[in-house]
Design a protein around this motif. Structure first.
Motif, PDB file in Angstrom:
ATOM      1  N   VAL A 244     -13.269  42.903  20.958  1.00 56.81           N
ATOM      2  CA  VAL A 244     -14.075  42.508  22.115  1.00 56.81           C
ATOM      3  C   VAL A 244     -14.896  43.707  22.585  1.00 56.81           C
ATOM      4  O   VAL A 244     -14.617  44.850  22.212  1.00 56.81           O
ATOM      5  N   SER A 245     -15.916  43.416  23.388  1.00 62.60           N
ATOM      6  CA  SER A 245     -16.700  44.502  23.987  1.00 62.60           C
ATOM      7  C   SER A 245     -17.017  44.161  25.436  1.00 62.60           C
ATOM      8  O   SER A 245     -17.029  42.991  25.814  1.00 62.60           O
ATOM      9  N   VAL A 246     -17.255  45.216  26.203  1.00 64.03           N
ATOM     10  CA  VAL A 246     -17.698  45.042  27.593  1.00 64.03           C
ATOM     11  C   VAL A 246     -19.008  45.795  27.752  1.00 64.03           C
ATOM     12  O   VAL A 246     -19.094  46.982  27.415  1.00 64.03           O
ATOM     13  N   VAL A 247     -20.020  45.096  28.221  1.00 68.05           N
ATOM     14  CA  VAL A 247     -21.308  45.732  28.539  1.00 68.05           C
ATOM     15  C   VAL A 247     -21.380  45.816  30.057  1.00 68.05           C
ATOM     16  O   VAL A 247     -21.203  44.816  30.754  1.00 68.05           O
TER      17      VAL A 247
ATOM     18  N   ALA B  18     -15.536  35.770  25.659  1.00 66.57           N
ATOM     19  CA  ALA B  18     -14.520  35.933  24.619  1.00 66.57           C
ATOM     20  C   ALA B  18     -13.404  34.915  24.792  1.00 66.57           C
ATOM     21  O   ALA B  18     -13.013  34.597  25.915  1.00 66.57           O
ATOM     22  N   ARG B  19     -12.880  34.414  23.668  1.00 68.10           N
ATOM     23  CA  ARG B  19     -11.776  33.450  23.722  1.00 68.10           C
ATOM     24  C   ARG B  19     -10.442  34.197  23.638  1.00 68.10           C
ATOM     25  O   ARG B  19      -9.688  34.003  22.694  1.00 68.10           O
ATOM     26  N   VAL B  20     -10.223  35.092  24.573  1.00 62.50           N
ATOM     27  CA  VAL B  20      -8.943  35.824  24.582  1.00 62.50           C
ATOM     28  C   VAL B  20      -8.333  35.720  25.980  1.00 62.50           C
ATOM     29  O   VAL B  20      -9.023  35.370  26.939  1.00 62.50           O
ATOM     30  N   ALA B  21      -7.038  36.042  26.063  1.00 60.92           N
ATOM     31  CA  ALA B  21      -6.306  35.878  27.323  1.00 60.92           C
ATOM     32  C   ALA B  21      -7.014  36.613  28.461  1.00 60.92           C
ATOM     33  O   ALA B  21      -7.534  37.724  28.277  1.00 60.92           O
ATOM     34  N   ASN B  22      -6.988  35.982  29.628  1.00 61.31           N
ATOM     35  CA  ASN B  22      -7.633  36.560  30.787  1.00 61.31           C
ATOM     36  C   ASN B  22      -7.093  37.956  31.111  1.00 61.31           C
ATOM     37  O   ASN B  22      -7.843  38.856  31.496  1.00 61.31           O
TER      38      ASN B  22
END
Ligand code: ADP
Ligand code: MG
Length: 381
Positions: free
Chosen positions: A190-193, A224-228
């Motif tokens: 994942v990435s965060v912009v 993203a489809r990952v856990a919150n």
């Protein structure tokens, strides 16, 4: 907030690739003028800029022109020599700073910064010379040897399974300083912009899920489809990294998720390929935020208006049986939910990022399916 830089002031950008091109478009839409410094006379951003200084990144006369004509300067790639930024910093607003760029442009400095500040990183060893090969623990294999500087899109990296392969790979890299990372088994990436203003205010785009092929970004999925809980951790670490770097501008932080745990991979001191979906899915995109942070304009918290999937288009699909055969893009005509961007590069080459497309909609699985279908049609030709 201090007085902001108003249009039609001239802004500068170091680097004229596709990221620079989107910055130019955004800045010009807001009424600014833009000077691009890039040694390539056909650079995508240079072609559409107000002024293209076609010179190297340490050409004193070009840098002096920037000093004399621009009010603020940013960069579109991390390999700008840090002393170029230092030179400009003596008279201009330069965002991000030479200090921040000099840390993240070198994997040894970058990883050491993460470790010293207690960010979660996978196991790694610094290989600065032949002697350091002797200090590598055996449990690091399988591992990836990465050259400390100038690598990108998986270039300057090689997989090694034992000491012998490591020695050979290090020689292949001319014994230049490297980091050796344990190869993690990835659940996903994942990435965060994030955009951070000079007063410390920050806004971020929703966490993006990234799929790579051969070390190059292939598909990005937003959100993203990952856990919150993992998304919250990613945003928290990205904010903290920006803060510790005293970062002003747009920054992207890449993460690995391995066995449901998050690890920081690397930082890009600029907008990021994974954030390209924002051009079509958000009210304010990542390049708008780059202009806002550079000009001290108020940041706008970006809203994801629709879910999005972005697919990169590499030069490979411009060829059929080694002959140039550009893809047929008719498929994109007439839909505002499937948007094509071509960067205007003069020549297609395998592995070269030539463009991307973004598919938007409500149901992320449906959007992903549509995106994959378009990709397969483009591959078929
Ligand atoms: P680049 O600067 O080329 O983006 P990265 O270090 O991000 O370099 O590596 C590119 C890709 O290679 C990553 O996004 C990931 O898919 C894979 N990769 C890199 N390092 C590791 C690792 N330690 N474990 C597993 N996969 C990795
Ligand atoms: Mg990367």
């Amino acid at each position: 907030m201090v007085d902001n830089i108003k249009p039609p002031s001239m802004l500068g950008i170091l680097g004229g690739g596709q990221l620079g091109r989107f910055f130019v478009i955004s800045a010009q839409n807001m009424g600014y003028k833009v000077t691009v410094l890039d040694p390539d006379k056909n650079s995508p951003a240079g072609k559409i800029s107000d002024v293209h200084l076609c010179a190297s990144y340490n050409d004193k006369s070009a840098l002096d022109t920037i000093k004399n004509t621009c009010v603020a300067v940013t960069t579109e790639f991390e390999n700008i020599p840090a002393n170029t930024l230092e030179y400009l910093e003596t008279e201009l607003i330069v965002r991000p700073s030479s200090r921040a760029v000099s840390i993240v442009q070198n994997r040894i400095h970058e990883k050491t910064f993460f470790k010293n500040n207690d960010f979660p990183v996978g196991p790694f060893v610094v290989i600065s010379d032949i002697k350091s090969l002797g200090l590598v623990p055996n449990d690091i294999y399988p591992a990836i040897l990465k050259i400390a500087q100038f690598g990108y899109d998986g270039k300057g990296q090689t997989h090694v399974n034992n000491r012998k392969e490591l020695e050979l790979a290090f020689e292949e890299f001319d014994c230049k300083p490297c980091v050796l990372e344990k190869k993690l088994s990835l659940d996903t990436e994942v990435s965060v912009v994030l955009a951070r203003a000079s007063n410390g205010e920050k806004v971020n785009f929703p966490v993006i899920e990234n799929q790579h092929v051969s070390g190059i970004l292939d598909i990005s999925i937003a959100p993203a489809r990952v856990a919150n809980s993992l998304c919250c951790e990613a945003i928290h670490y990205a904010e903290l990294i920006a803060k510790k770097l005293n970062y002003i501008g747009v920054i992207a932080v890449e993460f690995f998720i391995s066995n449901e745990k998050i690890y920081v991979n690397e930082v890009a001191p600029r907008p990021h390929n994974s954030g390209h979906h924002s051009l079509d899915s958000c009210d304010f995109d990542q390049f708008d935020q780059q202009v806002f942070t550079l000009t001290d304009s108020p940041l706008n918290n970006p809203k994801l208006l629709e879910n999005a999937v972005m697919v990169n288009l590499l030069g490979d699909i411009w060829f059929k049986k080694h002959k140039l055969a550009p893809p047929n893009f008719d498929i994109f005509e007439g839909s505002s939910k499937e948007v094509l961007h071509i960067y205007g590069k003069s020549e297609a080459r395998p592995g070269r990022k030539m463009g991307h497309f973004t598919v938007i909609g409500n149901d992320i699985e449906d959007v992903l399916m549509r995106a994959k279908k378009i990709k397969s049609l483009l591959l078929k030709k």
